[in-house]
Design a protein around this motif. Sequence first.
Motif, PDB file in Angstrom:
ATOM      1  N   UNK A   9      14.353  47.994 -31.510  1.00  0.00           N
ATOM      2  CA  UNK A   9      14.037  47.499 -32.861  1.00  0.00           C
ATOM      3  C   UNK A   9      13.307  48.541 -33.707  1.00  0.00           C
ATOM      4  N   UNK A  10      13.305  49.774 -33.265  1.00  0.00           N
ATOM      5  CA  UNK A  10      12.724  50.852 -34.081  1.00  0.00           C
ATOM      6  C   UNK A  10      13.555  51.029 -35.361  1.00  0.00           C
ATOM      7  N   UNK A  11      12.890  51.076 -36.502  1.00  0.00           N
ATOM      8  CA  UNK A  11      13.554  51.247 -37.798  1.00  0.00           C
ATOM      9  C   UNK A  11      13.056  52.548 -38.422  1.00  0.00           C
ATOM     10  N   UNK A  12      13.980  53.349 -38.938  1.00  0.00           N
ATOM     11  CA  UNK A  12      13.619  54.616 -39.566  1.00  0.00           C
ATOM     12  C   UNK A  12      14.576  54.881 -40.724  1.00  0.00           C
ATOM     13  N   UNK A  13      14.200  55.768 -41.613  1.00  0.00           N
ATOM     14  CA  UNK A  13      15.013  56.130 -42.766  1.00  0.00           C
ATOM     15  C   UNK A  13      15.120  57.644 -42.864  1.00  0.00           C
ATOM     16  N   UNK A  14      16.259  58.084 -43.378  1.00  0.00           N
ATOM     17  CA  UNK A  14      16.519  59.507 -43.650  1.00  0.00           C
ATOM     18  C   UNK A  14      16.959  59.605 -45.111  1.00  0.00           C
ATOM     19  N   UNK A  15      16.273  60.421 -45.880  1.00  0.00           N
ATOM     20  CA  UNK A  15      16.544  60.532 -47.308  1.00  0.00           C
ATOM     21  C   UNK A  15      17.167  61.880 -47.627  1.00  0.00           C
ATOM     22  N   UNK A  16      18.272  61.860 -48.379  1.00  0.00           N
ATOM     23  CA  UNK A  16      18.902  63.057 -48.923  1.00  0.00           C
ATOM     24  C   UNK A  16      18.802  62.986 -50.454  1.00  0.00           C
ATOM     25  N   UNK A  17      19.583  63.800 -51.120  1.00  0.00           N
ATOM     26  CA  UNK A  17      19.468  63.873 -52.571  1.00  0.00           C
ATOM     27  C   UNK A  17      19.999  62.618 -53.239  1.00  0.00           C
ATOM     28  N   UNK A  18      21.176  62.147 -52.846  1.00  0.00           N
ATOM     29  CA  UNK A  18      21.772  60.956 -53.465  1.00  0.00           C
ATOM     30  C   UNK A  18      22.079  59.866 -52.457  1.00  0.00           C
ATOM     31  N   UNK A  19      21.682  60.050 -51.175  1.00  0.00           N
ATOM     32  CA  UNK A  19      21.964  59.062 -50.138  1.00  0.00           C
ATOM     33  C   UNK A  19      20.699  58.787 -49.344  1.00  0.00           C
ATOM     34  N   UNK A  20      20.599  57.558 -48.848  1.00  0.00           N
ATOM     35  CA  UNK A  20      19.526  57.160 -47.947  1.00  0.00           C
ATOM     36  C   UNK A  20      20.160  56.461 -46.745  1.00  0.00           C
ATOM     37  N   UNK A  21      19.787  56.903 -45.555  1.00  0.00           N
ATOM     38  CA  UNK A  21      20.281  56.304 -44.321  1.00  0.00           C
ATOM     39  C   UNK A  21      19.158  55.493 -43.679  1.00  0.00           C
ATOM     40  N   UNK A  22      19.445  54.232 -43.399  1.00  0.00           N
ATOM     41  CA  UNK A  22      18.494  53.374 -42.686  1.00  0.00           C
ATOM     42  C   UNK A  22      19.066  53.068 -41.316  1.00  0.00           C
ATOM     43  N   UNK A  23      18.321  53.388 -40.266  1.00  0.00           N
ATOM     44  CA  UNK A  23      18.760  53.160 -38.896  1.00  0.00           C
ATOM     45  C   UNK A  23      17.865  52.165 -38.178  1.00  0.00           C
ATOM     46  N   UNK A  24      18.480  51.361 -37.326  1.00  0.00           N
ATOM     47  CA  UNK A  24      17.741  50.390 -36.516  1.00  0.00           C
ATOM     48  C   UNK A  24      18.313  50.413 -35.107  1.00  0.00           C
ATOM     49  N   UNK A  25      17.453  50.614 -34.114  1.00  0.00           N
ATOM     50  CA  UNK A  25      17.874  50.639 -32.719  1.00  0.00           C
ATOM     51  C   UNK A  25      18.059  49.196 -32.258  1.00  0.00           C
ATOM     52  N   UNK A  26      19.310  48.811 -32.033  1.00  0.00           N
ATOM     53  CA  UNK A  26      19.630  47.434 -31.656  1.00  0.00           C
ATOM     54  C   UNK A  26      19.759  47.236 -30.150  1.00  0.00           C
ATOM     55  N   UNK A  27      19.969  48.301 -29.406  1.00  0.00           N
ATOM     56  CA  UNK A  27      20.068  48.200 -27.945  1.00  0.00           C
ATOM     57  C   UNK A  27      19.493  49.479 -27.355  1.00  0.00           C
ATOM     58  N   UNK A  28      18.666  49.332 -26.309  1.00  0.00           N
ATOM     59  CA  UNK A  28      17.958  50.500 -25.784  1.00  0.00           C
ATOM     60  C   UNK A  28      17.581  50.235 -24.338  1.00  0.00           C
ATOM     61  N   UNK A  29      17.795  51.265 -23.491  1.00  0.00           N
ATOM     62  CA  UNK A  29      17.388  51.148 -22.090  1.00  0.00           C
ATOM     63  C   UNK A  29      17.278  52.546 -21.502  1.00  0.00           C
ATOM     64  N   UNK A  30      16.267  52.736 -20.620  1.00  0.00           N
ATOM     65  CA  UNK A  30      16.112  53.971 -19.875  1.00  0.00           C
ATOM     66  C   UNK A  30      16.891  53.873 -18.557  1.00  0.00           C
TER      67      UNK A  30
END
Length: 418
Positions: free
Chosen positions: A371-392
């Motif tokens: 459920x980690x949420x992060x964003x990546x910003x460029x000049x005209x685009x924004x990427x929002x990511x959310x980890x929906x499944x995770x396991x070690x």
Amino acid sequence: MNGLTTNRHWLTLLTVFIAGLLVGLFVLGWGLFPVKWTNANLRDLREGALNNYLSAVADSFAANGDLGLAQTRLNEWKPDEAGVLLDRLAARYQAENRGRQAQTVQALVAAIRAAPAAAPTKQVTPTASPAQGSIESNSSLITLLVLLLGVAIIGAGLGLLAWWIVSRRRPTPVLEANLPPEEPLPVMDMRPATPLAYDAVDETDDDFTDDFVDDAGEEIGAYPQAAPAANAATGYRPAPPPPGSDIPIPPTAAPSPPAARSEPQPAGSILVPGKKLAEFEATYHRGDTDYDEAFVVEGDAGAGYRGECGMGIAAALDRESTQATALEVWLFDKSDIRTVTTVLASQYAQQTPALQARLADKGDNLLAALNQVFTIEAKTLILEGEITDFAYHVGDGVEPNSVFERVAIHLTVYAVEA
């Protein structure tokens, strides 16, 4: 973005080149556009066609008795060579019980051997000289070589085209070592100050305080009655009783936490997420050594290509291992000069200085978690990511929390509006 991805691109290029070469050689060269032989020399005929030709010459000689015409038709061979071929054909006819045809061939052989070397001919037919036959043979060889060269050029062109397409799908990151560090915009704190609580002022008449009254009869210096201190959300503590007193100290209630309030946006920022352009699902599974997913971001109808995003392996556990201990999520904006990257590191990578040094120049470093949420910003685009499944991964003698078993991320790309 890393060595695994580069090796994968070269392997793809080599595979496409070999496939193009095979398609050009077998499908085009031998299937759709095969080599067609015309005006072949008599020496190049296969055995069955050569025997038919010799039998036809023998039948013609038996019908008209023109030895010169027969010799002209056999001028590609010397008389001795023509005699050997005709004797071999006559023996074959004898073995096949074709006596009449064998006699016809033997009669032609006898006439050729009994006649002088230069017999007159009734009909002069231009014949190809040995040099001309050699030129024709060389021309056929040159034609074949030119065809093979053309097929190789077509295969190389297909390979270069595939390389160009693959290189466009993964833009080359721009080194940011020489770029000045970005300074954060100043943030103005507009939060209201915490109200102060005052003790109530007793303005009643007593033996110690007298109210002042002006000429109109109004009291001077009287303060309004304040709210009881117990109702104020402050850390007010009552004064302790004097020493030697038997009055118990009342318990002090813990101050209530201040109400949650939203942080204001930076005053200088004017970029806010706009319309949603696309959504993607990127999933990594342990064992995928060449993992690299990329997605094309399209604009509205008629807007066309806006950029790309994706996820790949940022670092393996060690130089001998191919198991990912850190992943990188990247965003490429066609109107920008940079590929912005965020690294999702394992707990082991976060605590290992050597891995931290390798990941330091790749981008923002975050600890991967469900459920980690992060964003990546460029000049005209924004990427929002959310980890929906995770396991070690557990086992195989690896350090705990060091290798990802699986990581699934939901990627959402927005347009930036000014």
